[in-house]
Design a protein around this motif. Structure first.
Motif, PDB file in Angstrom:
ATOM      1  N   VAL A 308       0.821  -1.204   0.000  1.00 20.17           N
ATOM      2  CA  VAL A 308       0.000   0.000   0.000  1.00 20.17           C
ATOM      3  C   VAL A 308       0.862   1.263   0.000  1.00 20.17           C
ATOM      4  O   VAL A 308       0.476   2.290  -0.565  1.00 20.17           O
ATOM      5  CB  VAL A 308      -0.998   0.000   1.185  1.00 20.17           C
ATOM      6  N   PRO A 387       6.966  -0.239  14.298  1.00 18.91           N
ATOM      7  CA  PRO A 387       7.448   0.770  15.235  1.00 18.91           C
ATOM      8  C   PRO A 387       8.949   0.968  14.993  1.00 18.91           C
ATOM      9  O   PRO A 387       9.656   0.004  14.721  1.00 18.91           O
ATOM     10  CB  PRO A 387       7.225   0.123  16.611  1.00 18.91           C
ATOM     11  N   THR A 414      -2.743  -0.790   5.297  1.00 22.10           N
ATOM     12  CA  THR A 414      -3.384  -1.005   4.003  1.00 22.10           C
ATOM     13  C   THR A 414      -4.843  -0.551   4.090  1.00 22.10           C
ATOM     14  O   THR A 414      -5.374   0.100   3.187  1.00 22.10           O
ATOM     15  CB  THR A 414      -3.336  -2.507   3.631  1.00 22.10           C
ATOM     16  N   GLU A 415      -5.469  -0.877   5.205  1.00 19.21           N
ATOM     17  CA  GLU A 415      -6.889  -0.590   5.415  1.00 19.21           C
ATOM     18  C   GLU A 415      -7.168   0.911   5.542  1.00 19.21           C
ATOM     19  O   GLU A 415      -8.240   1.375   5.151  1.00 19.21           O
ATOM     20  CB  GLU A 415      -7.379  -1.288   6.689  1.00 19.21           C
ATOM     21  N   LEU A 510       3.144   3.686  19.405  1.00 16.23           N
ATOM     22  CA  LEU A 510       2.606   2.410  18.938  1.00 16.23           C
ATOM     23  C   LEU A 510       3.384   1.257  19.563  1.00 16.23           C
ATOM     24  O   LEU A 510       4.613   1.309  19.663  1.00 16.23           O
ATOM     25  CB  LEU A 510       2.686   2.325  17.414  1.00 16.23           C
ATOM     26  N   ARG A 513       1.436  -5.231  17.260  1.00 21.23           N
ATOM     27  CA  ARG A 513       0.149  -5.914  17.121  1.00 21.23           C
ATOM     28  C   ARG A 513      -0.299  -6.465  18.472  1.00 21.23           C
ATOM     29  O   ARG A 513       0.515  -7.018  19.215  1.00 21.23           O
ATOM     30  CB  ARG A 513       0.264  -7.069  16.112  1.00 21.23           C
TER      31      ARG A 513
HETATM   32  C1  7RM Z   1       1.732   1.101   5.816  1.00 16.62           C
HETATM   33  C2  7RM Z   1       1.730  -0.331   6.270  1.00 16.62           C
HETATM   34  C3  7RM Z   1       0.057  -2.151   8.892  1.00 16.62           C
HETATM   35  C4  7RM Z   1       0.638  -2.450  10.245  1.00 16.62           C
HETATM   36  C5  7RM Z   1       0.055  -1.600  11.340  1.00 16.62           C
HETATM   37  C6  7RM Z   1       1.176  -1.625  12.370  1.00 16.62           C
HETATM   38  C7  7RM Z   1       2.414  -1.587  11.525  1.00 16.62           C
HETATM   39  C8  7RM Z   1       2.921   0.497  10.169  1.00 16.62           C
HETATM   40  C9  7RM Z   1       3.844   1.772  11.677  1.00 16.62           C
HETATM   41  C10 7RM Z   1       3.463   0.564  12.291  1.00 16.62           C
HETATM   42  C11 7RM Z   1       4.238   1.339  14.322  1.00 16.62           C
HETATM   43  C12 7RM Z   1       4.471   2.784  12.487  1.00 16.62           C
HETATM   44  N1  7RM Z   1       0.592  -1.031   6.005  1.00 16.62           N
HETATM   45  N2  7RM Z   1       2.904  -0.204  11.333  1.00 16.62           N
HETATM   46  N3  7RM Z   1       3.487   1.702  10.369  1.00 16.62           N
HETATM   47  N4  7RM Z   1       3.666   0.348  13.613  1.00 16.62           N
HETATM   48  N5  7RM Z   1       4.639   2.512  13.801  1.00 16.62           N
HETATM   49  N6  7RM Z   1       4.882   3.958  11.977  1.00 16.62           N
HETATM   50  O1  7RM Z   1       2.698  -0.797   6.819  1.00 16.62           O
HETATM   51  O2  7RM Z   1      -0.999  -2.919   6.179  1.00 16.62           O
HETATM   52  O3  7RM Z   1       1.303  -3.413   5.621  1.00 16.62           O
HETATM   53  O4  7RM Z   1       0.735  -2.846   7.866  1.00 16.62           O
HETATM   54  O5  7RM Z   1       2.035  -2.144  10.269  1.00 16.62           O
HETATM   55  O6  7RM Z   1       1.144  -2.812  13.102  1.00 16.62           O
HETATM   56  O7  7RM Z   1      -1.150  -2.162  11.828  1.00 16.62           O
HETATM   57  S1  7RM Z   1       0.384  -2.607   6.367  1.00 16.62           S
END
Ligand code: 7RM
Length: 647
Positions: A308, A387, A414-415, A510, A513
């Motif tokens: 994305v 993170p 992505t969402e 953050l 997960r």
């Molecule tokens: C853009 C992307 C999403 C998941 C999201 C988080 C993790 C993404 C950060 C992050 C901490 C950030 N889309 N995540 N960016 N966690 N700080 N700056 O990655 O759909 O592939 O993933 O990625 O867990 O839920 S994704």
């Protein structure tokens, strides 16, 4: 997980914006108050910066929540905002500086990009593709991948980009789920000097029963390919003789722009559906404000269009803002471990957007590589995907940004379509490891298990209380799963699945997960905090921790650590690292075991796969490994894990 997530890691370093940034930035402090006072009005104003065929009257239709609809009565074609509108004054401006892995280069001006998109859009129409179709795009990072996405948008066909590193089976599953009748691919892609046989994978993916009626093939690596005259078309033949103009299809704001699959931890991949007007509004607005984009910038997002980040911040966001971008085809270590820094210096990159996994790899490779190159053109850095540990942030700040560039740590999914939580570089005081605050118009909060807002300083779940324009509209073909996964955990709120804490200033941190949170002696401990404490040690480049069943404490913390440069791990260092975590964040978070490893298991987009490390720690059969990028490391860790030190 039940109960709040502990707040263990404290980080006091702060970086206020420089006077230069404060004065010149696109977004000032007032933007927050403006969006807060009238959220819908703010988004309508952002949306009106795009080109509409029919201006919208309705901003948000929430009559069928959580199936929210934005700008519903407006019509547009997103390519007119991304291409046509720039031609009158900026036709000769460069849209893309492209560099192939072997070192070949191409530039595309806005006029050239427009013309090529129109030729391919006409070409697609000529072979029978049109509005309502879904086109699978399975390519390497050649300019034609951007052209293919935009050509689909031009004629009202949805695209479904499948990352070129995925297998034939993964491609087959995604083609079937979206009922793609057309595939655009390449003969092959360059990766570390070798050819990835993309066309061969497509042939395997559509062998037997398949909805695919036609395959368009871009010639790139010139390897031999099997050919079906009835089904296969060379791209160069499809575009030859096509006019460089193409009437754009008029689309409803809520029509489907694309589907993009995200694997999730279990089950079948989810086809995340994005629509036209709201999506473009979100990515155009955030690109302008978060990256503080100005006309003279040279912007480089190192992602692949298969993710994305490539959709939103290589294609749609930058082009809607008339940006000049760099695209690099290959890996960061080909031919040398300084390829990225060579590219930054060669094109004079001013804004660099990359991922923590890449930054931690550069830390492992050492500072000599960036130090050899002139990186003084950089003025802003960005991070996305995981993170970013405070020490990795500091390393990026110092060794890449010359201690002069703000870093925007951008949280989104992505969402979500577009950036949701991020600093604004002319406004926000940065804190290493914190994504700071929700973007204007984004109503993100931290809540406990009941959905009540957690006071500053507490940890819990990230949630979004109000809809936003670039949000996903559904999971393709499974609206019930959409409701279940994202809207059922908390009443009326979007649940992204991430843990988060705030500090006394209300800034967001953050925590990874929520499925990864560890439960040690009744305490919910985030993987991110323990990993950041490990990465804080001078010898450590990267760390992953997981909870492993323990008869005494419920779960015990098992750590997997990658060291910088030539450093070798031994029992002495294990003791030192355990002590380091204990002093940095407390004895409760001390890893029970530490294993040194050359690498960690990662997804193909570079995220650490803790689930596999849990399987290894529990000595279980490994679960689903289809999205694993580096399979060889698992065996290496498994044999290493047996000989690790235990408490
Ligand atoms: C853009 C992307 C999403 C998941 C999201 C988080 C993790 C993404 C950060 C992050 C901490 C950030 N889309 N995540 N960016 N966690 N700080 N700056 O990655 O759909 O592939 O993933 O990625 O867990 O839920 S994704």
């Amino acid at each position: 997980m039940s109960g709040a997530i502990e707040n263990l890691f404290h980080e006091d370093r702060q970086f206020p914006p420089s006077d230069d940034f404060r004065r010149a930035a696109n977004a000032r402090e007032e933007i927050y108050a403006r969006a807060e006072a009238d959220r819908l009005g703010f988004w309508a104003e952002e949306a009106r910066k795009l080109v509409w065929r029919t201006p919208f009257q309705t901003i948000l239709d929430d009559s069928d929540a959580p199936f929210y609809r934005w700008f519903t009565d407006g019509t547009l074609n997103v390519t007119e905002s991304c291409l046509d509108r720039h031609l009158e004054t900026h036709s000769a401006k460069i849209a893309f500086h492209w560099e192939g892995e072997p070192g070949d280069t191409r530039t595309l001006t806005y006029q050239e990009l427009h013309d090529e998109v129109c030729r391919f859009a006409n070409g697609l129409r000529s072979i029978g593709v049109g509005k309502g179709d879904t086109v699978a795009i399975y390519m390497g990072m050649v300019p034609e991948i951007v052209v293919a996405m935009l050509a689909c948008a031009r004629i009202g066909a949805a695209h479904s980009v499948v990352f070129g590193g995925f297998s034939a089976d993964a491609l087959r599953e995604r083609i079937a789920d979206a009922t793609c009748t057309t595939v655009v691919t390449c003969d092959g892609a360059w990766r570390r000097g070798k050819v990835v046989p993309l066309k061969e994978n497509v042939d395997a993916a559509i062998d037997g029963e398949s909805p695919v009626e036609r395959v368009v093939v871009v010639r790139r690596t010139e390897n031999e390919v099997e050919w079906s005259d009835a089904r296969d078309h060379w791209y160069h033949e499809v575009v030859a003789d096509q006019p460089a103009t193409c009437e754009a299809e008029e689309m409803g704001a809520e029509d489907l722009l694309y589907i993009l699959y995200t694997s999730g931890s279990t089950g079948k991949p989810k086809g995340i559906a994005h629509s036209q007007g709201g999506y473009l509004t979100g990515v155009a607005s955030t690109f302008r404000n978060v990256f503080d984009h100005r006309d003279e910038d040279i912007y480089w997002c190192t992602a692949d269009c298969g993710w994305v980040t490539g959709h939103s911040y290589i294609v749609y966001g930058p082009l809607a803002n008339r940006a000049t971008s760099v695209i690099y085809e290959g890996t960061p270590d080909h031919p040398g471990q300084d390829r990225f820094w060579e590219v930054v210096a060669r094109y004079g990159v001013t804004i660099l957007y990359t991922a923590p996994t890449a930054i931690r790899t550069f830390m492992k490779w050492g500072t000599a590589h960036p130090a050899r190159h002139d990186l003084s053109s950089l003025r802003l850095l960005g991070s996305v995907g995981e993170p970013i540990n405070p020490e990795a942030w500091m390393w990026y700040h110092e060794h890449i940004g010359g201690s002069r560039c703000p870093i925007v740590d951008t949280w989104w999914q992505t969402e979500t379509g577009a950036i949701m939580i991020s600093p604004l570089p002319g406004v926000t005081t940065l804190k290493p490891g914190s994504a700071t605050r929700p973007y204007p118009g984004i109503d993100a909060v931290i809540v406990d298990e009941e959905g009540n807002e957690v006071p500053p300083g507490g940890g819990g779940f990230l949630a979004v209380r109000s809809p936003w324009p670039s949000m996903l509209r559904t999971i393709h073909g499974d609206p019930e799963r959409y409701r279940e996964v994202y809207w059922s955990r908390f009443d009326g709120m979007y649940f992204p699945g991430d843990g988060c804490k705030s500090d006394e200033d209300g800034d967001f941190w953050l925590l990874g997960r929520v499925d990864d949170v560890m439960l040690v002696s009744g305490h919910n401990i985030s993987t991110t905090e323990v990993e950041s404490a490990l990465v804080d040690h001078h010898a450590v480049a990267e760390a992953a921790v997981v909870g492993r069943t323990d008869p005494r404490t419920g779960q015990a913390i098992a750590a997997f650590v990658t060291l910088k440069g030539e450093t070798r791990g031994d029992d002495g260092l294990i003791d030192e690292l355990r002590g380091h975590v204990a002093t940095k964040i407390g004895p409760i978070a001390k890893p029970a075991s530490i294993v040194f490893t050359a690498d960690l298991p990662k997804t193909r987009s570079g995220k650490i796969m803790r689930r596999l490390l849990r399987d290894i720690s529990e000595q279980r059969q490994l679960g689903d490994v289809t999205t694993l990028a580096n399979a060889e490391i698992v065996e290496a860790i498994r044999s290493g894990a047996a000989s690790s030190s235990e408490d």
